[in-house]
Design a protein around this motif. Structure first.
Motif, PDB file in Angstrom:
ATOM      1  N   VAL A 159       9.291  -3.596   5.287  1.00 59.69           N
ATOM      2  CA  VAL A 159       9.981  -2.940   4.176  1.00 59.69           C
ATOM      3  C   VAL A 159      10.502  -1.572   4.595  1.00 59.69           C
ATOM      4  CG1 VAL A 159       9.651  -1.856   1.912  1.00 59.69           C
ATOM      5  CG2 VAL A 159       8.785  -4.161   2.342  1.00 59.69           C
ATOM      6  N   LEU A 160       9.664  -0.787   5.268  1.00 58.21           N
ATOM      7  CA  LEU A 160      10.068   0.548   5.692  1.00 58.21           C
ATOM      8  C   LEU A 160      11.254   0.497   6.655  1.00 58.21           C
ATOM      9  CD1 LEU A 160       6.591   2.263   6.184  1.00 58.21           C
ATOM     10  CD2 LEU A 160       8.301   2.782   4.421  1.00 58.21           C
ATOM     11  N   ASP A 166       0.812  -1.217   0.000  1.00 58.22           N
ATOM     12  CA  ASP A 166       0.000   0.000   0.000  1.00 58.22           C
ATOM     13  C   ASP A 166       0.849   1.272   0.000  1.00 58.22           C
ATOM     14  OD1 ASP A 166      -2.461   1.282  -0.106  1.00 58.22           O
ATOM     15  OD2 ASP A 166      -2.548   1.527   2.071  1.00 58.22           O
ATOM     16  N   PHE A 167       1.944   1.276  -0.781  1.00 55.54           N
ATOM     17  CA  PHE A 167       2.748   2.483  -0.909  1.00 55.54           C
ATOM     18  C   PHE A 167       2.160   3.380  -1.994  1.00 55.54           C
ATOM     19  CE2 PHE A 167       6.312  -0.335   0.661  1.00 55.54           C
ATOM     20  CZ  PHE A 167       6.394   0.271   1.910  1.00 55.54           C
ATOM     21  N   GLN A 171       5.896   7.578  -2.551  1.00 50.06           N
ATOM     22  CA  GLN A 171       6.778   6.797  -1.675  1.00 50.06           C
ATOM     23  C   GLN A 171       7.658   5.851  -2.477  1.00 50.06           C
ATOM     24  OE1 GLN A 171       3.483   5.337   0.784  1.00 50.06           O
ATOM     25  NE2 GLN A 171       4.493   6.203   2.595  1.00 50.06           N
ATOM     26  N   LEU A 172       7.078   5.220  -3.488  1.00 50.71           N
ATOM     27  CA  LEU A 172       7.852   4.307  -4.325  1.00 50.71           C
ATOM     28  C   LEU A 172       8.961   5.051  -5.071  1.00 50.71           C
ATOM     29  CD1 LEU A 172       5.030   2.069  -5.837  1.00 50.71           C
ATOM     30  CD2 LEU A 172       6.728   1.399  -4.126  1.00 50.71           C
ATOM     31  N   SER A 188      12.835   4.077  -4.260  1.00 47.83           N
ATOM     32  CA  SER A 188      13.550   3.404  -5.349  1.00 47.83           C
ATOM     33  C   SER A 188      14.686   4.266  -5.892  1.00 47.83           C
ATOM     34  CB  SER A 188      12.591   3.024  -6.467  1.00 47.83           C
ATOM     35  OG  SER A 188      11.977   4.154  -7.040  1.00 47.83           O
ATOM     36  N   THR A 189      14.447   5.563  -6.082  1.00 42.01           N
ATOM     37  CA  THR A 189      15.514   6.415  -6.613  1.00 42.01           C
ATOM     38  C   THR A 189      16.637   6.578  -5.595  1.00 42.01           C
ATOM     39  OG1 THR A 189      14.313   8.409  -5.894  1.00 42.01           O
ATOM     40  CG2 THR A 189      13.999   7.683  -8.174  1.00 42.01           C
TER      41      THR A 189
END
Length: 212
Positions: free
Chosen positions: A174-175, A95-96, A100-101, A105-106
């Motif tokens: 994950v966070l 549920d990002f 946020q993604l 990711s960058t």
């Protein structure tokens, strides 16, 4: 003499024919490579739109234009890496938001450039090690600064018992893994910029220019 002249003429003609065939073959290979490259770019751009949405894809594409000089990562590779990382976490289980993604990711792609520089690895090798770690295969990433992504290392970092790590929902794990990864690699962060004039990093920029 006549026989020699005929043989010489045949030899020259054969050389010209061989040269023409070589030029034609080289030209076809160039055309084929150009077509393959264009297809790869189109495929990557479509993947960005699928993962980040239309607006997000434009933001990531703009960011990727800066990674060559700043982190030794080609524009095409930066977009691919960011999309592949985000794809790991883009389903409803996490549920990002697209924002946020993009941020996670960058930032991790930038970290890959710095880790490659800091550890004297190539970008592709470093990418594979980081990706393996993010997928839960923690052995390969230990080659980079001894990064330990096992629950037995991450849980104590957050003052948690290892037994409680599995009780966390997937999004929280994950966070926390992301935060832990950034917190434990501070010495490597910024290394590419600090050492951009070294042979290794100049070579990385050169290779990134070839990749496009």
């Amino acid at each position: 003499k006549a026989a020699f002249n005929n043989a010489f003429s045949f030899s020259i003609g054969q050389m010209m024919a061989d040269g023409f065939k070589f030029a034609l073959g080289a030209g076809w290979e160039f055309v084929q490579e150009s077509i393959d490259m264009a297809a790869a770019v189109q495929q990557t751009d479509e993947k960005l739109r699928q993962v980040f949405g239309e607006d997000g894809a434009e933001l990531v594409s703009a960011w990727a234009k800066t990674t060559k000089e700043s982190f030794g990562i080609s524009e095409q590779s930066a977009k691919n890496y960011a999309a592949d990382i985000a794809a790991l976490w883009s389903n409803d289980l996490y549920d990002f938001t697209p924002e946020q993604l993009i941020e996670m990711s960058t930032r991790l792609v930038e970290l890959i450039g710095d880790l490659a520089s800091f550890n004297n690895f190539s970008v592709p090798v470093t990418w594979q090690k980081v990706l393996s770690g993010l997928r839960g295969e923690t052995e390969a990433i230990e080659d980079l600064n001894g990064i330990d992504l096992r629950a037995s290392a991450i849980a104590p970092f957050f003052n948690m018992d290892v037994s409680d790590w599995g009780k966390l929902d997937s999004r929280t794990r994950v966070l926390k893994t992301y935060e832990y990864l950034l917190s434990t690699t501070t010495k490597a962060q910024g290394d590419f910029a600090r050492t951009s004039d070294t042979y290794q990093n100049q070579l990385a920029i050169f290779m990134a220019n070839i990749e496009g």
